[in-house]
Design a protein around this motif. Structure first.
Motif, mmCIF file in Angstrom:
data_model
loop_
_atom_site.group_PDB
_atom_site.id
_atom_site.type_symbol
_atom_site.label_atom_id
_atom_site.label_comp_id
_atom_site.label_asym_id
_atom_site.label_seq_id
_atom_site.Cartn_x
_atom_site.Cartn_y
_atom_site.Cartn_z
ATOM 1 N N ASP A 21 44.337 41.734 45.308
ATOM 2 C CA ASP A 21 43.178 40.935 44.884
ATOM 3 C C ASP A 21 41.882 41.628 45.303
ATOM 4 O O ASP A 21 41.495 41.569 46.465
ATOM 5 C CB ASP A 21 43.301 39.549 45.540
ATOM 6 C CG ASP A 21 42.397 38.533 44.893
ATOM 7 O OD1 ASP A 21 41.649 38.897 43.972
ATOM 8 O OD2 ASP A 21 42.432 37.362 45.318
ATOM 9 N N ARG B 98 35.624 35.304 35.149
ATOM 10 C CA ARG B 98 35.643 34.083 35.968
ATOM 11 C C ARG B 98 34.382 33.283 35.664
ATOM 12 O O ARG B 98 33.292 33.837 35.685
ATOM 13 C CB ARG B 98 35.687 34.431 37.458
ATOM 14 C CG ARG B 98 35.633 33.189 38.355
ATOM 15 C CD ARG B 98 35.854 33.515 39.813
ATOM 16 N NE ARG B 98 34.665 34.082 40.422
ATOM 17 C CZ ARG B 98 34.617 34.581 41.653
ATOM 18 N NH1 ARG B 98 35.710 34.599 42.410
ATOM 19 N NH2 ARG B 98 33.500 35.075 42.140
ATOM 20 N N SER C 152 41.690 40.750 36.053
ATOM 21 C CA SER C 152 41.111 40.138 37.212
ATOM 22 C C SER C 152 42.268 39.529 37.964
ATOM 23 O O SER C 152 42.674 38.419 37.701
ATOM 24 C CB SER C 152 40.154 39.095 36.740
ATOM 25 O OG SER C 152 39.137 38.964 37.648
#
Ligand code: AMP
Ligand code: MG
Length: 317
Positions: free
Chosen positions: A53, A185, A213
Motif C-alpha cells: 500500500d 480515490r 491504487s
C-alpha cells in the motif's frame, strides 16, 4: 497548539530518520523522510500497514515535483496552480530519487502539497519531502485530532498538535492519462472542480496495464464496533436503544442511545469535517453499534459515502 520550537524539534526528528505525526488539513499524517527507505519502513511497521500500500509524498515547493518525478506534463502546473496547497494528490511517474518502499514498487508516486502551515513549515525545516499516510493503525479510522493519534499510535517519536483538521477526510487522488484524468480515490475536491481545469477521461478497464491504487480496498476505516449503513446493510432486528446514530439530516433521531449530528448547517463539507471525530466518539461510548444515515451522493457526498461503505463493508449480513 504548536509552537515554532516544536516544529524545529519535529524537523530534527525527521532529519534523524524518526517518525513525526503532524497535522494537515485533511487528517493527521505519520511522516518520515521520503528519501530515507529505513525511516519509511518504520511507518509501515508502526502502522502495521501492508507494504503493498504505497504512501503519498508531501512537498512544500513545486521544485520538489521536478526532483521526485520524471514528467514535463503541463497539466501538473495547471492543477498545482489551482489546487495546491490543498487536498489533491496527483500520481506521476517517479524519479530514481524516490525509494521503492515509498511506492510499493510502483513506477509512479503520489504527490501533494498540504494546506496547513504546520505541515508546510515542518517539510521546509526538515529539508526533504515527507512520506506520510494517515496516522492510525492500518485499516482503522483516520485521526482528525491529535488525541486520536496518541490513542492509536502512542509509540510515535513525536506528535505535533495542530488542532482539529479543517477538511476531515483524505485527499482526492487522481492519475493522468493521455486524454485526461481519472479519480482513484474520492475526496473533498470533486470531479467537477478538476474538470474545470483539465478534461476527465476514464481509461477503459481492458486498456489498463498497471493499475493502480492498491489502497482502494473494499474494507477500510473500520471502527471497533459494527457499523451499518441504512438502506444498505442494516439488519432488520436492530435495537435503536443500543445504537449510536450518525445523522446528516437531523431527522428521525428519537430513541437512539446516542446521536451525532454531523452537519447542523446541512452542508456536506461540514459533514466531512465532523465524520471521523463523530465515529471516534461513538467508538469510545458504550453504544453497541453504529448506524449511519446516507448522505446525498453529490460533490463531497461521494467521498463521504465511499468512507461509510468501506467502514460498513465487513458487517454485511
Ligand atoms: P493514505 O496514505 O492512507 O491516505 O493512502 C494513500 C493511498 O494513495 C494508497 O492507499 C493508494 O491508494 C494511493 N496511492 C499512493 N501512491 C500511489 C501510486 N503510486 N499509485 C496509485 N495509488 C497510489
Ligand atoms: Mg489511511
Amino acid at each position: 497548539m504548536t509552537s515554532p520550537s516544536e516544529i524545529t524539534i519535529a524537523a530534527n526528528h525527521i532529519k534523524e530518520g524518526k517518525l513525526v505525526a503532524f497535522p494537515t488539513e485533511t487528517v493527521y499524517g505519520l511522516g518520515a523522510n521520503a528519501l530515507n527507505p529505513h525511516a519509511v519502513a518504520r511507518i509501515f511497521e508502526l502502522k502495521e500497514r501492508p507494504t503493498f500500500d504505497p504512501l503519498i509524498v508531501h512537498i512544500a515547493s513545486l521544485e520538489d515535483v521536478k526532483k521526485l518525478t520524471v514528467t514535463e506534463d503541463e497539466r501538473v502546473n495547471k492543477l498545482a496552480a489551482r489546487f495546491w496547497p490543498g487536498p489533491l494528490t496527483i500520481i506521476l511517474p517517479k524519479s530514481d530519487l524516490v525509494p521503492d518502499i515509498v511506492t510499493s514498487g510502483l513506477k509512479t508516486v503520489g504527490i501533494r502539497m498540504p494546506n496547513h502551515p504546520v505541515a508546510l513549515e515542518l517539510i521546509r525545516q526538515s529539508g526533504c519531502p515527507i512520506a506520510a499516510p494517515s496516522a492510525n493503525k492500518f485499516g482503522q479510522l483516520s485521526p482528525t485530532q491529535a488525541k486520536h493519534v496518541s490513542k492509536q499510535l502512542p509509540d510515535v517519536d513525536f506528535l505535533l498538535d495542530g488542532g482539529k483538521a479543517q477538511v476531515g477526510i483524505e485527499s482526492t487522488i487522481i492519475s493522468l492519462n493521455e486524454k485526461g484524468f481519472e479519480i482513484l480515490r474520492h475526496g473533498v475536491i470533486t470531479r467537477e472542480e478538476i474538470e474545470a481545469i483539465i478534461p476527465f477521461y476514464a481509461v477503459p478497464e481492458r486498456d489498463k496495464t498497471n493499475i493502480v491504487s492498491p489502497g482502494m480496498l473494499k474494507s477500510h476505516y473500520s471502527p471497533g464496533k459494527p457499523i451499518y449503513l441504512m438502506n444498505e446493510n442494516l439488519p432488520a432486528d436492530i435495537d435503536k436503544t443500543k445504537a449510536g446514530l450518525l445523522s446528516f439530516s437531523g431527522k428521525n433521531t428519537a430513541n437512539y442511545q446516542m446521536v451525532e449530528l454531523l452537519a447542523p448547517d446541512k452542508e456536506l463539507r461540514t459533514c466531512a469535517v465532523n465524520l471521523f471525530a463523530a465515529i471516534h466518539r461513538l467508538e469510545e461510548s458504550n453504544v453497541e453499534y453504529i448506524l449511519a444515515e446516507p448522505v446525498p451522493e453529490t460533490g463531497i457526498g461521494i467521498a463521504i459515502m465511499d468512507k461509510l461503505r468501506k467502514a460498513a463493508y465487513r458487517y454485511q449480513r
